[in-house]
Design an enzyme around this catalytic site. Structure first.
Site, PDB file in Angstrom:
ATOM      1  N   ARG A  38       0.821  -1.219   0.000  1.00 44.52           N
ATOM      2  CA  ARG A  38       0.000   0.000   0.000  1.00 44.52           C
ATOM      3  C   ARG A  38       0.853   1.266   0.000  1.00 44.52           C
ATOM      4  NH1 ARG A  38      -5.168   2.239   0.689  1.00 44.52           N
ATOM      5  NH2 ARG A  38      -5.229   3.950   2.189  1.00 44.52           N
ATOM      6  N   ILE A  64      -7.583   8.107  -2.222  1.00 41.73           N
ATOM      7  CA  ILE A  64      -7.290   6.677  -2.260  1.00 41.73           C
ATOM      8  C   ILE A  64      -8.158   6.059  -1.167  1.00 41.73           C
ATOM      9  CG2 ILE A  64      -5.157   7.175  -0.941  1.00 41.73           C
ATOM     10  CD1 ILE A  64      -4.066   4.474  -1.902  1.00 41.73           C
ATOM     11  N   SER A  65      -8.978   5.089  -1.549  1.00 39.09           N
ATOM     12  CA  SER A  65      -9.941   4.504  -0.606  1.00 39.09           C
ATOM     13  C   SER A  65      -9.249   3.859   0.580  1.00 39.09           C
ATOM     14  CB  SER A  65     -10.789   3.438  -1.318  1.00 39.09           C
ATOM     15  OG  SER A  65     -11.651   4.026  -2.245  1.00 39.09           O
ATOM     16  N   SER A  66      -9.977   3.802   1.686  1.00 38.76           N
ATOM     17  CA  SER A  66      -9.510   3.065   2.855  1.00 38.76           C
ATOM     18  C   SER A  66      -9.257   1.606   2.457  1.00 38.76           C
ATOM     19  CB  SER A  66     -10.600   3.122   3.926  1.00 38.76           C
ATOM     20  OG  SER A  66     -10.604   1.962   4.705  1.00 38.76           O
ATOM     21  N   PRO A  67      -8.219   0.964   3.017  1.00 41.04           N
ATOM     22  CA  PRO A  67      -7.974  -0.443   2.705  1.00 41.04           C
ATOM     23  C   PRO A  67      -9.166  -1.326   3.059  1.00 41.04           C
ATOM     24  CG  PRO A  67      -6.215   0.444   4.110  1.00 41.04           C
ATOM     25  CD  PRO A  67      -7.246   1.509   3.968  1.00 41.04           C
TER      26      PRO A  67
END
Length: 215
Positions: A38, A64-67
């Protein structure tokens, strides 16, 4: 694909475990999170936040989206190893990189050229060879390689574009954040003949889908 060094592998494995505790993941999705570096996808200056379960800003007014969100969206696709997936909204490339560990082929479209240039360089650096990229309005899909077993929208839509419906294979699954009044709801659609069976999954927060290309 390039293997992770030991320190990074420890961090990504911990991240996968954290996601799994909140939202039980199947083995293939959990492994895909654990195998994806990441740090390579977050903007410089946010490296220390790469393994937190937060969305992060990344330029061009995008996120960037949360994991955790990426893990959920991947699992909602009900992925299978030999399937091909079309992603609308490549962004940083993190979601596509996660998908690349599960799907045979990942086809990802981004309308903002600068984001796609950066994402492509990340895929190259990480030796990910099964991601195919295109700069276009994602609502057009990518007819050249259709049909797709799975389609994922990484931006909120009011309706599913007819072109995407046409490019989804029979029995295929499309997952998208949908605008429902003032709320956004992750929704899973299954193509059965000429109709889409719809299942609302959970509330979410994505950037809205935008038409056209940004050079």
């Amino acid at each position: 694909m390039s293997a992770l060094d030991r320190i990074t592998a420890t961090k990504t494995a911990k991240l996968a475990d954290e996601c799994h505790k909140i939202f039980p993941l199947n083995e293939s999705v959990k492994n895909a999170i654990a195998k994806t570096n990441r740090e390579e996808f977050v903007p410089f200056g946010f490296k220390q936040s790469a393994y937190k379960l937060d969305a992060l800003p990344m330029g061009s007014a995008q996120w960037i989206s949360s994991p955790l969100t990426v893990a959920k969206m991947t699992q909602y696709l009900e992925p299978k190893k030999n399937d091909r997936v079309l992603e609308i909204g490549c962004g940083s490339g993190y979601q596509a990189a996660v998908l690349s560990h599960i799907f045979r082929g990942v086809f990802t479209i981004e309308r903002i050229e600068s984001l796609m240039v950066e994402a492509k360089s990340r895929f190259k650096k990480l030796s990910i060879n099964n991601i195919h990229t295109r700069i276009d309005d994602g609502q057009n899909g990518w007819v050249q390689f259709a049909p797709y077993d799975r389609i994922l929208l990484s931006a909120t839509a009011k309706t599913i574009p007819q072109k995407l419906f046409e490019q989804l294979s029979e029995g295929g699954i499309l997952v998208a954040p949908m605008q429902v009044g003032s709320r956004q709801i992750i929704t899973r659609f299954k193509k059965v003949g000429n109709s889409l069976q719809k299942e609302e999954l959970e509330e979410c927060d994505f950037v809205p889908i935008v038409s056209g290309i940004q050079k």
